[in-house]
Design an enzyme around this catalytic site. Structure first.
Site, PDB file in Angstrom:
ATOM      1  N   ASP A 291      41.837  40.325  42.970  1.00 38.48           N
ATOM      2  CA  ASP A 291      42.863  41.330  43.226  1.00 38.48           C
ATOM      3  C   ASP A 291      43.711  41.080  44.468  1.00 38.48           C
ATOM      4  O   ASP A 291      44.495  41.950  44.858  1.00 38.48           O
ATOM      5  CB  ASP A 291      42.218  42.717  43.329  1.00 38.48           C
ATOM      6  CG  ASP A 291      41.245  42.835  44.494  1.00 38.48           C
ATOM      7  OD1 ASP A 291      40.745  41.795  44.951  1.00 38.48           O
ATOM      8  OD2 ASP A 291      40.996  43.965  44.940  1.00 38.48           O
ATOM      9  N   GLU A 292      43.618  39.906  45.081  1.00 34.95           N
ATOM     10  CA  GLU A 292      44.476  39.649  46.238  1.00 34.95           C
ATOM     11  C   GLU A 292      44.699  38.155  46.423  1.00 34.95           C
ATOM     12  O   GLU A 292      43.887  37.326  46.009  1.00 34.95           O
ATOM     13  CB  GLU A 292      43.901  40.264  47.512  1.00 34.95           C
ATOM     14  CG  GLU A 292      42.557  39.724  47.934  1.00 34.95           C
ATOM     15  CD  GLU A 292      42.088  40.310  49.268  1.00 34.95           C
ATOM     16  OE1 GLU A 292      42.913  40.450  50.195  1.00 34.95           O
ATOM     17  OE2 GLU A 292      40.893  40.620  49.367  1.00 34.95           O
TER      18      GLU A 292
END
EC number: 2.7.7.7
Length: 365
Positions: A108-109
């Site tokens: 997610d990043e």
């Protein structure tokens, strides 16, 4: 003083409550409600919490029993990592539309270096905004972003306006910003180190800046040099891409849903032309052609055909229409995409049947 020519443009993109947001996306009845991913009311550990749950003090790594005490009406969802990975790959494809210098930190990043980017956009702030808008359009999820001249500051900036926001830390503002920043907000300084620093009277960046390099290395070992540098806005770590490109593609989301097959053919034509342009620019070709169809209910279907040889421009166009026609389109179409995979980019680029002998280090995605 950092010279203007040496300033990088780094973006850190961080999905907002990613696992929980995916569950709320797929289960509309859970939207707006406190939700935890992982564990259950009797046992286990929380893997992620929605922002609605965080208002009650529910956090990741918290025991489920404690989470229920804080929020008795908490909803528990079983983790679905295949689903999270599926969406993560869609998000990364958006990143690669802008740059190949992408360093994923997790599902997610990621960090992106957009100093030189594929769209020749000068403003990293604008790129971050476009990426966030594309993620929302493609997945229905919100992302936050931070923009600065190094990874540490970009990561720090991405937390400033969460959720669904972005912030920039300019070179001329970095030291003043860091002096005011609480020490626990420094990326890479965890709870144990925070407490140790507070024992020395270090509560914010300005306090940290008062201590010499010798003191910091004596008390914190090799990390002391890192702390000495980051509070002065110095962080030399480059974005480290770890990806060999597996596909090349182009797609378009239409202003109005396409209903007739003829409209779909007309909508597909400029996508074919854009894919061919990208192939010609990169020198990459692939043997598997895939048509992506996103319907008006956001469901996605893909259709593929694999060839024995690398196709030329005419074959790509013919195959794209053949795949579109191979079975009925059951619903109005929101998006069409076309991509090539099974690429030959390990030792050489294949350019419409011609082998271009290029050293691996020089290849472009």
């Amino acid at each position: 003083m950092i010279q203007a020519s040496e300033i990088r443009k780094i973006i850190h993109v961080d999905m907002d409550a990613f696992y929980a947001s995916v569950e709320q996306l797929d289960q509309p009845e859970w939207r707006g409600k406190p939700l935890a991913v992982g564990g259950n009311a009797e046992r286990g550990v929380i893997a992620a919490a929605s922002y609605e749950a965080r208002k009650y003090g529910v956090r990741s790594a918290m025991s489920s029993i404690l989470a229920v005490k804080k929020c008795p009406h908490l909803i528990f969802a079983k983790p679905r990592f295949d689903r999270y990975k599926e969406i993560s790959l869609i998000i990364r494809d958006i990143f690669y539309e802008y740059t190949d210098l992408v360093e994923p930190l997790s599902l997610d990043e990621a960090f992106l270096d957009v100093t030189e980017n594929k769209k020749d956009i000068k403003s990293a702030i604008l790129i971050a905004r476009q990426i966030r808008e594309a993620i929302k359009e493609e997945t229905g999820l919100n992302a936050s972003a931070g923009v600065s001249y190094n990874k540490f500051l970009a990561k720090t900036a991405s937390d400033i306006n969460k959720p669904n926001g972005q912030a920039v830390i300019l070179p001329q503002d970095a030291e003043a910003f860091l002096e005011k920043l609480p020490i626990e907000r420094f990326f890479g300084i965890g709870k144990v180190t925070t407490e140790k620093m507070k024992g020395f009277g270090i509560h914010c960046g300005a306090d940290l800046k008062q201590f010499s390099l010798q003191f910091l290395t004596t008390k914190f070992g090799k990390s002391g040099l890192h702390y000495f540098n980051i509070v002065r806005g110095v962080h030399l770590s480059e974005v480290q891409p770890n990806r060999i490109r597996k596909s090349i593609s182009a797609e378009n989301t239409f202003d109005q849903d396409l209903i007739s097959l003829e409209d779909m053919k007309m909508g597909l034509l400029p996508i074919i032309k854009e894919l061919i342009r990208r192939i010609e620019k990169s020198g990459i070709n692939g043997r598997t052609i895939t048509l992506k169809i996103k319907y008006n209910d956001y469901s996605v279907q893909t259709r593929s055909r694999t060839l024995e040889q690398y196709p030329d421009k005419k074959q790509i166009e013919e195959l794209a229409f053949e795949i579109l026609n191979q079975e009925e389109i059951p619903k109005p179409v929101r998006l069409l995409g076309l991509g090539l995979s099974n690429l030959n980019i390990t030792e050489e680029h294949v350019h419409f049947g011609k082998q271009l002998l290029i050293p691996f280090e020089s290849t472009e995605d």
